[in-house]
Structures are given as C-alpha cells and as structure tokens.
Design a protein around this motif. Structure first.
Motif, PDB file in Angstrom:
ATOM      1  N   UNK A   1       0.598  -1.067   0.006  1.00  0.00           N
ATOM      2  CA  UNK A   1       0.071  -0.062   0.079  1.00  0.00           C
ATOM      3  C   UNK A   1       0.990   1.251   0.019  1.00  0.00           C
ATOM      4  N   UNK A   2       1.783   1.205   0.811  1.00  0.00           N
ATOM      5  CA  UNK A   2       2.873   2.417   0.967  1.00  0.00           C
ATOM      6  C   UNK A   2       3.459   2.735  -0.621  1.00  0.00           C
ATOM      7  N   UNK A   3       4.070   1.577  -1.189  1.00  0.00           N
ATOM      8  CA  UNK A   3       4.523   1.789  -2.432  1.00  0.00           C
ATOM      9  C   UNK A   3       3.640   2.275  -3.433  1.00  0.00           C
ATOM     10  N   UNK A   4       2.224   1.699  -3.521  1.00  0.00           N
ATOM     11  CA  UNK A   4       1.379   2.384  -4.547  1.00  0.00           C
ATOM     12  C   UNK A   4       0.995   3.625  -4.282  1.00  0.00           C
ATOM     13  N   UNK A   5       0.918   4.191  -2.917  1.00  0.00           N
ATOM     14  CA  UNK A   5       0.629   5.322  -2.503  1.00  0.00           C
ATOM     15  C   UNK A   5       1.634   6.399  -3.105  1.00  0.00           C
ATOM     16  N   UNK A   6       2.784   5.925  -2.912  1.00  0.00           N
ATOM     17  CA  UNK A   6       3.853   6.586  -3.247  1.00  0.00           C
ATOM     18  C   UNK A   6       4.272   6.958  -4.782  1.00  0.00           C
ATOM     19  N   UNK A   7       3.913   5.824  -5.411  1.00  0.00           N
ATOM     20  CA  UNK A   7       3.999   5.996  -6.935  1.00  0.00           C
ATOM     21  C   UNK A   7       2.732   6.517  -7.795  1.00  0.00           C
ATOM     22  N   UNK A   8       1.554   6.286  -7.049  1.00  0.00           N
ATOM     23  CA  UNK A   8       0.391   6.553  -7.520  1.00  0.00           C
ATOM     24  C   UNK A   8      -0.165   5.405  -8.713  1.00  0.00           C
ATOM     25  N   UNK A   9       0.791   5.132  -9.326  1.00  0.00           N
ATOM     26  CA  UNK A   9       0.449   4.134 -10.372  1.00  0.00           C
ATOM     27  C   UNK A   9       1.489   3.227 -10.669  1.00  0.00           C
ATOM     28  N   UNK A  10       1.624   1.913 -10.455  1.00  0.00           N
ATOM     29  CA  UNK A  10       2.846   1.283 -10.625  1.00  0.00           C
ATOM     30  C   UNK A  10       2.427  -0.318 -10.980  1.00  0.00           C
ATOM     31  N   UNK A  11       3.293  -0.892 -11.724  1.00  0.00           N
ATOM     32  CA  UNK A  11       3.029  -2.265 -12.193  1.00  0.00           C
ATOM     33  C   UNK A  11       3.423  -3.094 -11.047  1.00  0.00           C
ATOM     34  N   UNK A  12       2.631  -4.431 -11.218  1.00  0.00           N
ATOM     35  CA  UNK A  12       2.949  -5.412 -10.281  1.00  0.00           C
ATOM     36  C   UNK A  12       4.304  -5.999 -10.160  1.00  0.00           C
ATOM     37  N   UNK A  13       5.010  -6.057 -11.340  1.00  0.00           N
ATOM     38  CA  UNK A  13       6.331  -6.429 -11.426  1.00  0.00           C
ATOM     39  C   UNK A  13       7.378  -5.647 -10.480  1.00  0.00           C
ATOM     40  N   UNK A  14       6.780  -4.165 -10.549  1.00  0.00           N
ATOM     41  CA  UNK A  14       7.941  -3.055 -10.187  1.00  0.00           C
ATOM     42  C   UNK A  14       7.645  -3.357  -8.588  1.00  0.00           C
ATOM     43  N   UNK A  15       6.422  -3.708  -8.062  1.00  0.00           N
ATOM     44  CA  UNK A  15       5.943  -4.025  -6.719  1.00  0.00           C
ATOM     45  C   UNK A  15       6.818  -5.094  -6.248  1.00  0.00           C
TER      46      UNK A  15
ATOM     47  N   UNK B   1      -8.855   0.172  -1.236  1.00  0.00           N
ATOM     48  CA  UNK B   1      -7.551   0.880  -0.976  1.00  0.00           C
ATOM     49  C   UNK B   1      -6.841   1.175  -2.559  1.00  0.00           C
ATOM     50  N   UNK B   2      -6.904   0.199  -3.346  1.00  0.00           N
ATOM     51  CA  UNK B   2      -6.113   0.241  -4.831  1.00  0.00           C
ATOM     52  C   UNK B   2      -7.150  -0.159  -5.651  1.00  0.00           C
ATOM     53  N   UNK B   3      -6.860   0.108  -6.980  1.00  0.00           N
ATOM     54  CA  UNK B   3      -7.645  -0.400  -7.921  1.00  0.00           C
ATOM     55  C   UNK B   3      -6.608  -1.193  -8.857  1.00  0.00           C
ATOM     56  N   UNK B   4      -6.850  -2.447  -9.655  1.00  0.00           N
ATOM     57  CA  UNK B   4      -5.684  -3.178 -10.185  1.00  0.00           C
ATOM     58  C   UNK B   4      -6.187  -3.745 -11.438  1.00  0.00           C
ATOM     59  N   UNK B   5      -5.292  -3.628 -12.367  1.00  0.00           N
ATOM     60  CA  UNK B   5      -5.696  -4.474 -13.770  1.00  0.00           C
ATOM     61  C   UNK B   5      -4.225  -5.518 -13.822  1.00  0.00           C
ATOM     62  N   UNK B   6      -4.375  -5.937 -15.050  1.00  0.00           N
ATOM     63  CA  UNK B   6      -3.364  -6.827 -15.432  1.00  0.00           C
ATOM     64  C   UNK B   6      -1.894  -6.107 -15.224  1.00  0.00           C
ATOM     65  N   UNK B   7      -1.873  -4.878 -15.904  1.00  0.00           N
ATOM     66  CA  UNK B   7      -0.744  -4.252 -16.018  1.00  0.00           C
ATOM     67  C   UNK B   7      -0.131  -3.198 -14.903  1.00  0.00           C
ATOM     68  N   UNK B   8      -1.203  -2.674 -14.307  1.00  0.00           N
ATOM     69  CA  UNK B   8      -0.912  -1.590 -13.058  1.00  0.00           C
ATOM     70  C   UNK B   8      -2.051  -1.691 -11.998  1.00  0.00           C
ATOM     71  N   UNK B   9      -1.268  -0.956 -11.011  1.00  0.00           N
ATOM     72  CA  UNK B   9      -1.982  -0.824  -9.716  1.00  0.00           C
ATOM     73  C   UNK B   9      -2.090   0.724  -9.517  1.00  0.00           C
ATOM     74  N   UNK B  10      -3.161   1.121  -9.082  1.00  0.00           N
ATOM     75  CA  UNK B  10      -3.334   2.764  -8.856  1.00  0.00           C
ATOM     76  C   UNK B  10      -3.872   3.002  -7.456  1.00  0.00           C
ATOM     77  N   UNK B  11      -3.905   4.045  -6.929  1.00  0.00           N
ATOM     78  CA  UNK B  11      -4.546   4.512  -5.664  1.00  0.00           C
ATOM     79  C   UNK B  11      -5.852   4.597  -5.869  1.00  0.00           C
ATOM     80  N   UNK B  12      -6.845   4.214  -5.025  1.00  0.00           N
ATOM     81  CA  UNK B  12      -8.329   4.175  -4.967  1.00  0.00           C
ATOM     82  C   UNK B  12      -8.678   5.241  -4.022  1.00  0.00           C
TER      83      UNK B  12
END
Length: 209
Positions: free
Chosen positions: A57-71, A94-105
C-alpha cells in the motif's frame, strides 16, 4: 467500545475511546503495553492488513500508479504473495488493479489519534531504554516502566532518557504506575508502522463484536 486491561495506569494516560493492547509485535520487538486514543467511531471490518500489505500500500501510494512487477522488485517478495496483497487491498477499496498496473483508490484513514507504548522490565533499564526507543517508530510517546525497588539506577541516568525522549514510570502493587518523566508527544517515525498499529487496534475491537 473500550478494551481495558489495566485499572492502575496513571490517570493522565486514561482517555475516552481508549484501546489497550498488550504484547504488541510490529517488527521492532514486543511492546508490553500500547495505549491508544481512538476516534469515536472505529471502522468495522473483518479483514486486516499484514506488514506485507502495508508495504505494498505504501509503495502504491508513493508511486500513484505502478506495475505489479515493479512492486515485486521493490518488496523482494514473490509475485504470488504480492498478488494476494493487491487482491486484499482492492477488496478493501484502497487500490484498483488491472493486469498491467495498480493505482491508488483511496487514502488510508487511521482510527488511532495517539499511541503510548510502555516497556515493562523488572530491572536492566539500559535494555529497556533501547527497546522503548524502538517503539517510537509507531507511537507518539514511549516509556520504560520499572518497579520502585529497582528504579534508582534509571533515575540516576534520567538524562539518557531525556536525550532520546523516552519516559520513565515507577510501579508498585499498592500505588500502580507513577510517571517520573514524561516526554512530549511526537509524530511516529514510520507511517507504515502506524498503519500496522491501527490494523492491530481494529482487529482487537472487531473481535469483540
């Protein structure tokens, strides 16, 4: 709802909507007592965040939009474990996810307004002081608590407590706890650890419902 496990804590520590936790392990040792002052209305849910979930959650909040591989790369956890965390975070909104990325919700809102950690020892004030300092990562104040018969060495070294802003409490069966030095409230060092404490409080409260 108030979970109270001690009738002898100092009156200045007693607050409305107080939750008292014992044996709290957030990764920096086991705090004997954590006193939390909470919002009047606590969030009700049955699923709680682990340390891995909080890190994601902290990583997603910091990046706002990030891939699962990067996490996965940032956390050094398996993709399966990270995917499970993302599913949990998405189920809680808390987040919204797709196959490519995760964003803050939505932003995380803590129910804990303030937290005081207490390390209780029979003696060995030096070790207790080191442990109590670690609890400042998630608490607004931290104290060492020693029985009166063993507290004189700590009082003689009170400057060391003041230097790192850790409080000192004396305790005896007849009088309960007495504050000998109380530091000012300060922001917890780690936001992630504060979130993890809040998750422990929600777990504690909701398990009684």
């Amino acid at each position: 709802m108030i979970a109270d496990r001690s009738s002898k804590i100092p009156s200045s520590f007693k607050k409305n909507n107080q939750v008292i936790l014992t044996e709290v392990n957030l990764g920096f040792g086991v705090a004997d007592i954590v006193l939390t002052e909470c919002e009047e209305h606590l969030e009700s849910r049955k699923t709680y965040l682990s340390s891995t979930d909080v890190k994601v959650l902290s990583i997603v909040n910091d990046q706002q939009c990030i891939s699962i591989d990067d996490i996965v790369s940032k956390t050094k956890n398996s993709k399966i474990r990270i995917s499970k965390s993302i599913i949990k975070l998405e189920s809680l909104g808390f987040v919204k996810a797709s196959e490519r990325q995760v964003i803050v919700a939505k932003n995380y809102q803590s129910s804990v307004k303030r937290a005081t950690a207490i390390e209780v020892k029979l003696k060995n004030w030096k070790r207790a002081l080191k442990q109590a300092y670690r609890y400042k990562w998630f608490s607004d104040r931290s104290f060492v608590c020693l029985p009166y018969q063993n507290i004189k060495p700590a009082i003689k070294n009170l400057d060391k407590f003041k230097e790192i802003e850790v409080g000192l409490i004396g305790i005896c069966p007849e009088k309960g706890m007495k504050i000998l030095y109380s530091p000012e409230f300060t922001e917890p060092i780690s936001e992630d650890m504060s979130i993890l404490l809040n998750e422990n409080v929600l777990n504690e409260i909701n398990c009684f419902e």
